[in-house]
Design a protein around this motif. Structure first.
Motif, short mmCIF file in Angstrom:
data_model
loop_
_atom_site.label_atom_id
_atom_site.label_comp_id
_atom_site.label_asym_id
_atom_site.label_seq_id
_atom_site.Cartn_x
_atom_site.Cartn_y
_atom_site.Cartn_z
N CYS A 142 0.86 -1.17 0.00
CA CYS A 142 0.00 0.00 0.00
C CYS A 142 0.90 1.23 0.00
O CYS A 142 2.10 1.13 0.27
CB CYS A 142 -0.94 0.02 1.20
SG CYS A 142 -0.09 -0.02 2.80
N VAL A 144 0.99 5.63 0.91
CA VAL A 144 0.47 6.93 1.32
C VAL A 144 1.43 7.98 0.80
O VAL A 144 2.64 7.91 1.06
CB VAL A 144 0.32 7.05 2.84
CG1 VAL A 144 -0.22 8.44 3.22
CG2 VAL A 144 -0.60 5.95 3.39
N PRO A 240 -4.45 -0.32 -1.97
CA PRO A 240 -4.84 0.95 -1.36
C PRO A 240 -3.76 2.04 -1.50
O PRO A 240 -2.59 1.82 -1.16
CB PRO A 240 -5.07 0.57 0.11
CG PRO A 240 -5.51 -0.85 0.05
CD PRO A 240 -4.69 -1.47 -1.05
N LEU A 242 -3.40 6.21 -0.71
CA LEU A 242 -4.00 7.36 -0.03
C LEU A 242 -3.15 8.61 -0.23
O LEU A 242 -1.92 8.54 -0.17
CB LEU A 242 -4.12 7.06 1.47
CG LEU A 242 -4.69 8.17 2.36
CD1 LEU A 242 -6.17 8.42 2.04
CD2 LEU A 242 -4.51 7.81 3.83
N MET A 269 -10.72 5.95 -1.45
CA MET A 269 -9.91 6.15 -0.26
C MET A 269 -10.22 7.51 0.37
O MET A 269 -10.64 8.45 -0.32
CB MET A 269 -8.43 6.05 -0.60
CG MET A 269 -8.00 4.67 -1.05
SD MET A 269 -8.10 3.42 0.27
CE MET A 269 -6.79 3.97 1.36
N THR A 296 -4.55 2.70 5.92
CA THR A 296 -4.30 2.20 4.57
C THR A 296 -3.73 0.77 4.61
O THR A 296 -4.14 -0.09 3.82
CB THR A 296 -3.34 3.14 3.81
OG1 THR A 296 -3.89 4.46 3.85
CG2 THR A 296 -3.17 2.71 2.37
#
Length: 304
Positions: A142, A144, A240, A242, A269, A296
């Motif tokens: 994932c 971010v 995911p 974000l 998200m 996340t």
């Protein structure tokens, strides 16, 4: 050219930075070798999260996020890019290239955390990290992203052009003051000194001087072809993803929206623009960023 080593005495008694030193030898190219310093906090068998800093900061930037992430169950790995922090620093500006930074970071990652990892990236941490995601999406559980992008030419903003020229020509390139000016909250004198610690003189600032001119924001620049190729994998990344961007960052502006609209895993998200948050979001909103990583990673099934 010389490869400078940091005077570690300058890093003693840093505020909120009790972390142990870790080192990885890196082939810098052209017969040069250097050491990359990194933090490695939390259980070694815990899910790893890579915390990639940008320009002109270093792993000190993550000191407020790491305890939150370790408490949540992560193993936190935060390297100092070559030319920054405690890592070794080639003193020739033209030795630094986008591709070399990519190669140096790949060497570190392959040696230290070769398996799947979560990623948090900001500023140049994103220019490096997002390209790594595009080139090897299976290695990232994932992502971010904050105050960053993966540029492929075009027309740069006036704010970025001013920053690029300042980094190139300013007779006094004071790193601590730059961090103070690019946050929405005030830094203490000790924190400003900590950001100055890696850069005692002009030769040690070569990497920091070089970075802004390497951002491929204008057509014809090195890195555009590689980033366009990486965007194919990045846009298709369906795990995911974000975005948490700072409302007070004049450089990255609306790039968070662009990322969230182009990347498959960003759909649905809880993207956010964080108030009272400048370019160095890790200083202004560390808990919110750490919580975003936790949310996340749990959505990805990477963190229990």
């Amino acid at each position: 050219m010389q490869v400078l080593q940091a005077d570690l005495a300058r890093f003693e008694n840093l505020p909120d930075y009790p972390f142990a030193e870790n080192w990885q030898e890196i082939d810098l190219g052209e017969g040069n070798r250097g050491r990359m310093h990194y933090l490695d906090e939390g259980p070694r068998d815990a899910p790893p999260v890579l915390l990639l800093h940008g320009e002109p900061s270093w792993s000190f930037l993550y000191r407020k996020m790491i305890p939150v992430l370790v408490d949540a169950g992560f193993r936190c790995l935060a390297p100092d890019l070559i030319g920054f922090g405690k890592s070794d620093k080639p003193d020739a500006i033209d030795f630094y290239t986008y591709d070399r930074h990519m190669e140096w970071l790949r060497q570190w990652r392959d040696a230290v955390v070769p398996g799947e990892a979560a990623l948090f990236c900001q500023d140049w941490g994103g220019l490096l990290g997002l390209r790594m995601v595009g080139e090897g999406p299976d290695r990232f559980a994932c992502v971010v992203a904050s105050n960053t992008f993966l540029p492929t030419g075009g027309k740069p903003s006036d704010a970025f052009l001013a920053w690029r020229e300042f980094a190139r020509s300013s007779p006094e390139f004071r790193i601590g003051e730059l961090l103070q000016r690019a946050t929405a909250t005030d830094r203490s004198e000790a924190e400003i000194a900590a950001y100055d610690a890696p850069f005692p003189d002009e030769p040690s600032k070569a990497g920091a001087r070089a970075f802004p001119a390497l951002v491929p924001v204008e057509d014809g620049m090195d890195g555009i072809a590689q980033n366009k190729a990486a965007w194919k994998g990045l846009a298709a990344y369906d795990k995911p993803f974000l975005t948490l961007f700072g409302a007070d960052d004049p450089v990255t502006g609306g790039l968070g929206k662009t990322l969230s609209e182009r990347i498959a895993g960003a759909k649905g998200m809880p993207h956010a623009i964080l108030e009272q948050c400048g370019h160095f979001c890790q200083e202004d909103r560390p808990r919110e960023l750490a919580e975003g990583i936790v949310i996340t990673a749990r959505k990805a099934g990477f963190l229990a």
